[in-house]
Design an enzyme around this catalytic site. Structure first.
Site, PDB file in Angstrom:
ATOM      1  CE  LYS A  13     -63.254 -34.476  -1.604  1.00  0.00           C
ATOM      2  NZ  LYS A  13     -62.877 -35.688  -2.271  1.00  0.00           N
ATOM      3  CG  ASP A 142     -58.909 -38.148  -5.812  1.00  0.00           C
ATOM      4  OD1 ASP A 142     -59.863 -37.882  -5.340  1.00  0.00           O
ATOM      5  OD2 ASP A 142     -58.748 -37.730  -6.833  1.00  0.00           O
TER       6      ASP A 142
END
Length: 227
Positions: A13, A142
């Site tokens: 990421k 998240d």
């Protein structure tokens, strides 16, 4: 990239833009150059590793899509250009809409609260627009902003906020997620696939909240929870 093989990472990421909870004024400023993002994707691809991009801001979203990332995480300020590019390139959007109901906004520092109050309503509108336009959606939460174990809240948010149908949201968390992560051995009930199964009370096609009432869990054919 060598460390990805050593430690088993299959997806990395990058932080393409500023975020919401960081203590700075900007919520979407691009934080990596176009060339840097392209270099990351090229090198990752060489090693069979996918790249996800944390991106809230419009310019950073577009730059990350053009760089070839597999997914945009959040996508709060995506515009028509970003939506068009995602559809053309098959880029996944991983919205995190449920966190709006799990964050204690009163506990946030003023600068962070100001950003959250500004960007979260935008995210609801823009993600809904992207979903209705046919952008591919995969489920993400998240975590730990949505606590581990409460992932199913995102199914509900996809329906209630993004306007997706229950079956579309379920596919986002199963078939689509497996496709995005490059794990074709899971994501559906089929011969030869991993026996990773949950059962819930009620029919999620009629009431998506049923996904939050898990009563049976099987992983790899082993039962971990039963009624």
């Amino acid at each position: 990239m060598c460390s990805s093989d050593l430690h088993g990472a299959k997806v990395i990421k990058i932080v393409a833009t500023a975020g919401v909870l960081s203590t700075e004024d900007s919520v979407g400023a691009q934080q990596m150059s176009d060339a840097e993002m392209k270099a990351v994707v090229e090198e990752a691809t060489r090693h069979g590793v996918k790249v996800a991009a944390h991106a809230h801001g419009t310019e950073g979203i577009i730059a990350a899509i053009k760089a070839g990332v597999a997914s945009i995480e959040h996508g709060s300020m995506i515009d028509d250009t970003g939506i068009r590019l995602m559809k053309e390139r098959g880029t996944y959007l991983v919205p995190t809409l449920a966190l709006g109901a799990t964050i204690d906004f009163n506990s946030l520092p003023p600068v962070v609260r100001k950003k959250a109050d500004y960007v979260l309503p935008l995210a609801r509108t823009n993600v809904r627009k992207a979903a209705q336009a046919g952008v591919k959606i995969a489920l993400g939460t998240d975590a730990p902003l949505v606590p581990f174990g409460e992932n199913a809240k995102e199914f509900t948010a996809m329906v209630d906020i993004a306007g997706m149908t229950p079956i579309e949201s379920l596919r986002a968390g199963t078939l689509n997620a497996a496709d995005l992560l490059g794990t074709p051995d899971r994501g559906e009930l089929a011969s030869g696939k991993l026996a990773d199964i949950v059962a819930v009370t009620g029919n999620p096609l009629e009431d998506i909240h049923a996904t939050e009432r898990v009563v049976f869990v099987m992983k790899g054919g082993k039962i971990y929870r039963r009624p």
